[in-house]
Design a protein around this motif. Structure first.
Motif, PDB file in Angstrom:
ATOM      1  N   MET A 185       0.737  -0.895   0.118  1.00  8.27           N
ATOM      2  CA  MET A 185      -0.210   0.003   0.080  1.00  8.27           C
ATOM      3  C   MET A 185       1.092   1.088  -0.092  1.00  8.27           C
ATOM      4  N   SER A 186       1.061   2.623  -0.874  1.00  7.03           N
ATOM      5  CA  SER A 186       1.439   3.377  -1.041  1.00  7.03           C
ATOM      6  C   SER A 186       0.823   4.344   0.457  1.00  7.03           C
ATOM      7  N   GLU A 187       2.538   4.739   0.385  1.00  2.63           N
ATOM      8  CA  GLU A 187       2.018   6.338   1.780  1.00  2.63           C
ATOM      9  C   GLU A 187       0.539   7.161   1.393  1.00  2.63           C
ATOM     10  N   ASN A 188       0.498   7.373   0.216  1.00  4.22           N
ATOM     11  CA  ASN A 188      -1.009   8.190   0.425  1.00  4.22           C
ATOM     12  C   ASN A 188      -2.098   7.504   0.514  1.00  4.22           C
ATOM     13  N   GLN A 189      -1.729   6.037   0.018  1.00  4.73           N
ATOM     14  CA  GLN A 189      -3.375   5.293   0.321  1.00  4.73           C
ATOM     15  C   GLN A 189      -3.316   4.541   1.932  1.00  4.73           C
ATOM     16  N   LYS A 190      -2.154   4.878   2.532  1.00  3.34           N
ATOM     17  CA  LYS A 190      -2.316   4.810   4.140  1.00  3.34           C
ATOM     18  C   LYS A 190      -2.846   6.539   4.480  1.00  3.34           C
ATOM     19  N   VAL A 191      -2.291   7.644   4.695  1.00  2.83           N
ATOM     20  CA  VAL A 191      -2.848   9.253   4.459  1.00  2.83           C
ATOM     21  C   VAL A 191      -4.346   9.005   4.151  1.00  2.83           C
ATOM     22  N   TYR A 192      -5.086   8.442   3.209  1.00  3.09           N
ATOM     23  CA  TYR A 192      -6.358   8.056   3.020  1.00  3.09           C
ATOM     24  C   TYR A 192      -7.204   7.667   4.187  1.00  3.09           C
ATOM     25  N   LEU A 193      -6.528   6.287   3.747  1.00  2.00           N
ATOM     26  CA  LEU A 193      -7.335   5.605   5.003  1.00  2.00           C
ATOM     27  C   LEU A 193      -7.277   6.320   6.241  1.00  2.00           C
ATOM     28  N   ASN A 194      -6.030   6.769   6.994  1.00  2.00           N
ATOM     29  CA  ASN A 194      -6.442   7.017   8.103  1.00  2.00           C
ATOM     30  C   ASN A 194      -7.112   8.801   8.369  1.00  2.00           C
ATOM     31  N   ILE A 195      -7.479   8.823   7.823  1.00  2.00           N
ATOM     32  CA  ILE A 195      -7.888  10.257   7.227  1.00  2.00           C
ATOM     33  C   ILE A 195     -10.022   9.470   6.659  1.00  2.00           C
ATOM     34  N   LEU A 196     -10.052   8.823   7.067  1.00  2.00           N
ATOM     35  CA  LEU A 196     -11.810   7.721   6.426  1.00  2.00           C
ATOM     36  C   LEU A 196     -11.554   7.428   8.276  1.00  2.00           C
ATOM     37  N   LYS A 197     -10.650   6.139   8.349  1.00  2.00           N
ATOM     38  CA  LYS A 197     -10.949   5.887   9.943  1.00  2.00           C
ATOM     39  C   LYS A 197     -11.418   7.135  10.558  1.00  2.00           C
ATOM     40  N   GLU A 198     -10.485   8.430  10.591  1.00  2.00           N
ATOM     41  CA  GLU A 198     -10.979   9.040  11.158  1.00  2.00           C
ATOM     42  C   GLU A 198     -12.395  10.160  11.452  1.00  2.00           C
ATOM     43  N   ILE A 199     -12.725  10.434  10.422  1.00  2.00           N
ATOM     44  CA  ILE A 199     -14.158  10.500   9.808  1.00  2.00           C
ATOM     45  C   ILE A 199     -15.450   9.061  10.470  1.00  2.00           C
ATOM     46  N   ASP A 200     -14.917   8.176  10.243  1.00  2.00           N
ATOM     47  CA  ASP A 200     -15.829   7.069  10.694  1.00  2.00           C
ATOM     48  C   ASP A 200     -15.779   7.033  12.251  1.00  2.00           C
ATOM     49  N   ARG A 201     -14.465   7.104  12.938  1.00  2.00           N
ATOM     50  CA  ARG A 201     -14.480   6.838  14.308  1.00  2.00           C
ATOM     51  C   ARG A 201     -15.377   8.628  14.449  1.00  2.00           C
ATOM     52  N   ILE A 202     -15.224   9.538  13.939  1.00  2.00           N
ATOM     53  CA  ILE A 202     -16.190  11.080  14.333  1.00  2.00           C
ATOM     54  C   ILE A 202     -17.666  10.245  14.645  1.00  2.00           C
ATOM     55  N   ILE A 203     -17.835  10.001  13.066  1.00  2.00           N
ATOM     56  CA  ILE A 203     -19.159   9.741  13.363  1.00  2.00           C
ATOM     57  C   ILE A 203     -19.844   8.966  14.051  1.00  2.00           C
ATOM     58  N   TYR A 204     -18.455   7.766  14.273  1.00  2.00           N
ATOM     59  CA  TYR A 204     -19.375   6.854  14.688  1.00  2.00           C
ATOM     60  C   TYR A 204     -19.414   7.343  17.181  1.00  2.00           C
ATOM     61  N   GLU A 205     -19.086   8.016  17.600  1.00  2.00           N
ATOM     62  CA  GLU A 205     -18.689   8.780  18.694  1.00  2.00           C
ATOM     63  C   GLU A 205     -19.111   9.578  18.882  1.00  2.00           C
ATOM     64  N   ASP A 206     -19.444  10.541  17.813  1.00  2.00           N
ATOM     65  CA  ASP A 206     -20.471  11.690  17.584  1.00  2.00           C
ATOM     66  C   ASP A 206     -21.864  11.181  17.252  1.00  2.00           C
ATOM     67  N   GLN A 207     -22.027  10.415  17.203  1.00  2.00           N
ATOM     68  CA  GLN A 207     -23.628   9.715  16.916  1.00  2.00           C
ATOM     69  C   GLN A 207     -24.064  10.997  15.857  1.00  2.00           C
ATOM     70  N   LEU A 208     -23.236  11.646  14.899  1.00  2.00           N
ATOM     71  CA  LEU A 208     -23.814  12.329  13.568  1.00  2.00           C
ATOM     72  C   LEU A 208     -24.936  11.712  12.656  1.00  2.00           C
ATOM     73  N   LEU A 209     -25.571  12.528  12.632  1.00  2.00           N
ATOM     74  CA  LEU A 209     -26.461  12.121  11.085  1.00  2.00           C
ATOM     75  C   LEU A 209     -27.023  12.780  10.403  1.00  2.00           C
ATOM     76  N   PRO A 210     -27.493  12.643   9.477  1.00  2.00           N
ATOM     77  CA  PRO A 210     -27.006  13.282   7.753  1.00  2.00           C
ATOM     78  C   PRO A 210     -27.312  15.075   8.183  1.00  2.00           C
ATOM     79  N   GLY A 211     -26.834  15.733   7.343  1.00  2.00           N
ATOM     80  CA  GLY A 211     -27.491  17.131   8.017  1.00  2.00           C
ATOM     81  C   GLY A 211     -26.049  17.692   8.964  1.00  2.00           C
ATOM     82  N   ASP A 212     -25.551  16.840   9.449  1.00  2.00           N
ATOM     83  CA  ASP A 212     -24.213  17.002  10.319  1.00  2.00           C
ATOM     84  C   ASP A 212     -22.400  17.545   9.949  1.00  2.00           C
ATOM     85  N   LYS A 213     -22.291  18.123  10.399  1.00  2.00           N
ATOM     86  CA  LYS A 213     -20.935  19.650  10.044  1.00  2.00           C
ATOM     87  C   LYS A 213     -19.989  18.092  10.849  1.00  2.00           C
ATOM     88  N   LEU A 214     -18.716  17.971   9.153  1.00  2.00           N
ATOM     89  CA  LEU A 214     -18.355  17.533   9.963  1.00  2.00           C
ATOM     90  C   LEU A 214     -16.789  18.783  10.115  1.00  2.00           C
TER      91      LEU A 214
END
Length: 220
Positions: free
Chosen positions: A1-30
């Motif tokens: 896996m390239s470094e760029n892919q790793k960065v993308y995955l880390n960012i997406l994991k962070e977004i996923d974690r935020i959505i889960y922990e903050d219980q964000l819903l459609p319309g909520d701000k990231l």
């Protein structure tokens, strides 16, 4: 896996974690690009590119002067998409790739008999648009994705399309990297033309062979 892919995955994991922990819903701000960049200790350009990928999937929406929000139409799928595809192991990604290949090859075979004039015209237009974008020095990522989507739609099998869509939407980052390889964009467009011509001529064998070659060359 390239470094760029790793960065993308880390960012997406962070977004996923935020959505889960903050219980964000459609319309909520990231969180803002700056906040995500600070949390992940990466450049804002990397964050911006990852968010752009999610925006292309219609999973988030950027509003000028306001920020980035989970889409009303598709936001409820964001955590599911991330968890199901980005965050799994290599075997799971292999399964996704294999399933995509099976669906597209069968769709190409069926499309030889079922593709409508509108869908054939759409494929032809997307090839022309890809050439124009490439000539302008840009990668035709969206046009490439839409060509394959139209191909599957041409099977006139809605269930096949609904299974295919989440398998492929996640891979736009990989698609961009594939098209970035030296000489790849031109060859990819030529391969799309071969697939289109085979379907137009209702030549199932040629359509399947051309698509199989294209997927192998694309390294999906």
């Amino acid at each position: 896996m390239s470094e760029n892919q790793k960065v993308y995955l880390n960012i997406l994991k962070e977004i996923d974690r935020i959505i889960y922990e903050d219980q964000l819903l459609p319309g909520d701000k990231l969180p803002s690009e700056r906040e995500l960049a600070d949390r992940l200790q990466v450049g804002r350009s990397s964050v911006r590119e990852a968010l752009r990928a999610l925006e292309l999937l219609d999973l988030i929406e950027t509003r000028k002067g306001e920020g980035t929000f989970i889409q009303q139409s598709g936001g409820h799928r964001l955590a599911e998409v991330l968890a199901s595809f980005f965050l799994k192991d290599q075997r799971a990604r292999h399964d996704v790739t294999e399933t995509r290949r099976i669906i597209e090859i069968e769709a190409a075979r069926i499309a030889c008999q079922r593709a409508s004039d509108v869908q054939l015209k759409k494929m032809e237009e997307l090839i022309a648009q890809s050439k124009q974008r490439w000539g302008d020095g840009e990668l035709p990522v969206e046009e490439d994705y839409l060509f394959h989507k139209t191909l599957v739609q041409s099977s006139q099998n809605r269930l096949m399309l609904n299974i295919w869509r989440p398998l492929v939407e996640y891979s736009k980052i990989a698609l961009r990297e594939s098209l970035s390889r030296e000489g790849r964009t031109g060859h990819s467009i030529e391969e799309h033309e071969a697939i289109y011509q085979a379907i137009l001529n209702k030549n199932e064998r040629e359509a399947v062979d051309s698509l199989r070659k294209h997927l192998e060359n694309s390294r999906f």
